[in-house]
Every structure is written in structure tokens, then in C-alpha cells.
Write a protein that holds these residues in place. Structure first.
Motif, mmCIF file in Angstrom:
data_model
loop_
_atom_site.group_PDB
_atom_site.id
_atom_site.type_symbol
_atom_site.label_atom_id
_atom_site.label_comp_id
_atom_site.label_asym_id
_atom_site.label_seq_id
_atom_site.Cartn_x
_atom_site.Cartn_y
_atom_site.Cartn_z
ATOM 1 N N ALA A 1 -2.204 -11.617 -8.240
ATOM 2 C CA ALA A 1 -3.007 -10.479 -8.706
ATOM 3 C C ALA A 1 -3.232 -9.469 -7.588
ATOM 4 N N ILE A 2 -3.530 -9.944 -6.388
ATOM 5 C CA ILE A 2 -3.775 -9.003 -5.295
ATOM 6 C C ILE A 2 -2.491 -8.281 -4.902
ATOM 7 N N GLU A 3 -1.370 -8.975 -4.909
ATOM 8 C CA GLU A 3 -0.113 -8.294 -4.599
ATOM 9 C C GLU A 3 0.198 -7.205 -5.629
ATOM 10 N N LYS A 4 -0.073 -7.485 -6.909
ATOM 11 C CA LYS A 4 0.131 -6.463 -7.940
ATOM 12 C C LYS A 4 -0.848 -5.307 -7.759
ATOM 13 N N THR A 5 -2.062 -5.626 -7.313
ATOM 14 C CA THR A 5 -3.044 -4.580 -7.027
ATOM 15 C C THR A 5 -2.578 -3.708 -5.865
ATOM 16 N N PHE A 6 -2.029 -4.322 -4.840
ATOM 17 C CA PHE A 6 -1.468 -3.559 -3.719
ATOM 18 C C PHE A 6 -0.398 -2.580 -4.220
ATOM 19 N N ALA A 7 0.485 -3.067 -5.109
ATOM 20 C CA ALA A 7 1.564 -2.216 -5.619
ATOM 21 C C ALA A 7 0.994 -1.062 -6.441
ATOM 22 N N TYR A 8 -0.048 -1.329 -7.232
ATOM 23 C CA TYR A 8 -0.682 -0.272 -8.025
ATOM 24 C C TYR A 8 -1.277 0.795 -7.107
ATOM 25 N N ILE A 9 -1.946 0.364 -6.053
ATOM 26 C CA ILE A 9 -2.562 1.309 -5.116
ATOM 27 C C ILE A 9 -1.494 2.173 -4.448
ATOM 28 N N ALA A 10 -0.376 1.551 -4.076
ATOM 29 C CA ALA A 10 0.703 2.310 -3.443
ATOM 30 C C ALA A 10 1.267 3.364 -4.395
ATOM 31 N N GLU A 11 1.359 3.020 -5.683
ATOM 32 C CA GLU A 11 1.937 3.950 -6.661
ATOM 33 C C GLU A 11 0.973 5.054 -7.059
ATOM 34 N N HIS A 12 -0.318 4.730 -7.127
ATOM 35 C CA HIS A 12 -1.297 5.674 -7.673
ATOM 36 C C HIS A 12 -2.217 6.278 -6.610
ATOM 37 N N GLY B 1 -4.511 4.751 -4.950
ATOM 38 C CA GLY B 1 -5.826 4.123 -5.010
ATOM 39 C C GLY B 1 -6.175 3.770 -6.444
ATOM 40 N N ILE B 2 -7.332 3.136 -6.615
ATOM 41 C CA ILE B 2 -7.824 2.767 -7.934
ATOM 42 C C ILE B 2 -9.068 3.597 -8.215
ATOM 43 N N ALA B 3 -9.059 4.324 -9.327
ATOM 44 C CA ALA B 3 -10.203 5.176 -9.670
ATOM 45 C C ALA B 3 -11.440 4.319 -9.962
ATOM 46 N N LEU B 4 -12.598 4.811 -9.507
ATOM 47 C CA LEU B 4 -13.859 4.086 -9.649
ATOM 48 C C LEU B 4 -14.807 4.834 -10.590
ATOM 49 N N THR B 5 -15.671 4.075 -11.241
ATOM 50 C CA THR B 5 -16.752 4.659 -12.032
ATOM 51 C C THR B 5 -17.859 5.119 -11.082
ATOM 52 N N PRO B 6 -18.862 5.850 -11.576
ATOM 53 C CA PRO B 6 -19.981 6.227 -10.707
ATOM 54 C C PRO B 6 -20.698 5.030 -10.084
ATOM 55 N N SER B 7 -20.651 3.870 -10.745
ATOM 56 C CA SER B 7 -21.280 2.664 -10.182
ATOM 57 C C SER B 7 -20.328 1.897 -9.268
ATOM 58 N N ILE C 1 -10.475 -5.814 3.198
ATOM 59 C CA ILE C 1 -9.106 -5.532 2.789
ATOM 60 C C ILE C 1 -9.040 -4.150 2.140
ATOM 61 N N GLY C 2 -10.113 -3.781 1.453
ATOM 62 C CA GLY C 2 -10.185 -2.467 0.816
ATOM 63 C C GLY C 2 -11.567 -1.871 0.974
ATOM 64 N N ARG C 3 -11.701 -0.600 0.610
ATOM 65 C CA ARG C 3 -12.988 0.075 0.696
ATOM 66 C C ARG C 3 -13.052 1.178 -0.361
ATOM 67 N N LYS D 1 -9.381 2.070 -1.943
ATOM 68 C CA LYS D 1 -8.168 2.182 -1.143
ATOM 69 C C LYS D 1 -8.085 1.017 -0.162
ATOM 70 N N LEU D 2 -6.910 0.742 0.315
ATOM 71 C CA LEU D 2 -6.733 -0.306 1.315
ATOM 72 C C LEU D 2 -7.159 0.195 2.689
ATOM 73 N N THR D 3 -7.750 -0.699 3.451
ATOM 74 C CA THR D 3 -8.034 -0.437 4.852
ATOM 75 C C THR D 3 -6.763 -0.702 5.671
ATOM 76 N N ARG D 4 -6.836 -0.477 6.954
ATOM 77 C CA ARG D 4 -5.686 -0.822 7.800
ATOM 78 C C ARG D 4 -5.408 -2.316 7.750
ATOM 79 N N SER D 5 -6.481 -3.118 7.712
ATOM 80 C CA SER D 5 -6.299 -4.573 7.609
ATOM 81 C C SER D 5 -5.615 -4.931 6.300
#
Length: 240
Positions: free
Chosen positions: A22-33, A35-41, A93-95, A102-106
Motif C-alpha cells: 500500500a505504501i509503495e502504491k501511495t509513493f507512486a500516486y504521489i509521484a504522478e499527482h 501529492g495527495i490532496a487534503l481536506t480542511p481537517s 516519511i511524509g508531511r 507530500k513525501l519528505t526527503r526521508s
């Protein structure tokens, strides 16, 4: 002290880990998009949650399972995704940055390194995460991770049901009780986390006694990653 061996990035045993997949797929999504869009919360937006439900193929939380009880999916409807989000933040790993995750450098240094990712995520998930937050009952099973892993090392060698594992640790349940709270706590806080990290596999049963009858076996990742006192030794004594 539980000792984890390093797992090579190319080891096929890593395919058994839902968390790593799941995390590897999340990494790939972040690279393509970007980042991952967040809600106000600061939860993941529905567009990503729906994508994750389809892509993760998470045991017990498939796309069909989730949409069977929800018309739309928010992050809180997909418990494992909430765990991943929280862990990636806690482990830096992300922030959250300008409305996106988005992913951090780590985190970027872990892309393409599933073995290293497993070595970071697994001890944290097993030993640090509060697995009770999605449970209606707050009891914790008697014992500690050293006991649980060493007993399972023997009991699950050729496969054991949830009921077998419960009896090995605590003896026979009280037959006068309809609900076995001990087994429920053991599943939520020990067996399921081990399955989600990929160390155990659950062959799920159906019905009210599902956990009791489900079969748990050690995956190749267990043998690759864990070094335990009961390796090659006699059956441990029970706690009851």
C-alpha cells in the motif's frame, strides 16, 4: 528484545505485506499527482480514498467490502488507510504542505526500497500504534510481544486457528460466555497487525466464530525477517 533481520529490497517475501504494498502504491500516486490532496481537517480527500480502496486490495477492506457499507468513502471509513497516514507522519516519511500530503526527503529515500521500508514500518506498527482505536472494547490481552511472537513461532508453524492460538496462550475459554473477549482482543491487537504487516496470513472463515475458526500461518516474510528465542526449540509454556 525482538530482533528483526534486514530484508533485501528484491526479496519476493515482501509481496506478502499489505502495508508495504500500500505504501509503495501511495509513493507512486504521489509521484504522478504531485501529492495527495487534503481536506480542511487534513484527512486524505475522497478521490484518493476511492483510489486506495481499489488499488490496495487490503484484506477485509477490499473496494467491494468498503462500498457494501458506504456510498462514498472518507478516510475514516478505511481504517488501514488512517493507520498508514498517521504512521507516515509520525515516522516523518511524509508531511502536510500547502493542502497536500507530500513525501519528505526521508520518505523519498525509501522509494524503490521496500525492504528498508518494511524494516522501518513494521516494528513501529506492531509495537507503537494503538490498535484499539477502531475497537469498541478496550481490553488488552495478557502478555507482551516477546511472548506472542515466540508462541506463534511454534503454534503457527503448520497453521493454527484463532481458537488454537487462544488456547495455547490462555487455556480454554469460558463456555458460558457468548462472546470471547480474550480472543477478540488477541485478534485486534496481535493477530491482525501481524497479518497486515505480512508476517502472518489469515485464511478467513465466515460466521460469528470467524476469528476462532480462521486459520493463521506464517508467511515467508516471518522466516526472513524475525529472529526469535523459540527458533528450533520446544513448545513454549502457556500463560494460564
Amino acid at each position: 528484545m525482538i530482533a528483526f533481520r534486514d530484508v533485501d529490497d528484491a526479496d519476493p517475501a515482501l509481496l506478502h505485506s499489505p502495508i508495504v504494498r500500500a505504501i509503495e502504491k501511495t509513493f507512486a500516486y504521489i509521484a504522478e499527482h504531485g501529492g495527495i490532496a487534503l481536506t480542511p481537517s487534513k484527512a486524505f480527500k475522497r478521490s484518493f480514498v476511492h483510489w486506495a480502496a481499489a488499488q490496495f486490495e487490503w484484506p477485509g477492506y477490499s473496494e467491494a467490502d468498503l462500498f457494501a457499507v458506504n456510498k462514498v468513502l472518507n478516510e475514516m471509513d478505511f481504517g488501514p488507510l488512517m493507520d498508514l497516514h498517521d504512521m507516515m507522519i509520525a515516522l516523518k516519511i511524509g508531511r502536510h504542505y500547502k493542502g497536500k500530503f507530500k513525501l519528505t526527503r526521508s520518505g523519498q529515500s525509501l522509494v524503490g526500497h521496500p525492504g528498508r521500508l518494511f524494516g522501518i514500518i513494521t516494528p513501529f506498527y506492531l509495537f507503537e500504534v494503538d490498535h484499539l482505536r477502531f475497537s469498541r472494547r478496550g481490553a488488552r490481552p495478557l502478555g507482551n510481544w516477546d511472548i506472542f511472537l515466540n508462541v506463534l513461532n511454534v503454534e503457527a508453524e503448520k497453521g493454527a486457528t484463532g481458537g488454537d492460538i487462544r488456547r495455547a496462550l490462555y487455556g480454554e475459554p469460558d463456555n458460558n460466555r457468548f462472546f470471547d473477549e480474550t480472543l477478540s482482543s488477541l485478534y485486534v491487537q496481535v493477530l491482525r497487525p501481524l497479518c497486515w504487516t505480512g508476517l502472518l496470513h489469515e485464511n478467513r472463515s465466515d460466521g460469528l466464530s470467524r476469528t476462532e475458526r480462521s486459520m493463521f500461518t506464517k508467511t515467508p516474510l516471518w522466516r526472513t525477517a524475525l529472529r526469535l528465542a523459540t527458533d528450533g526449540k520446544l513448545r513454549p509454556r502457556t500463560l494460564h
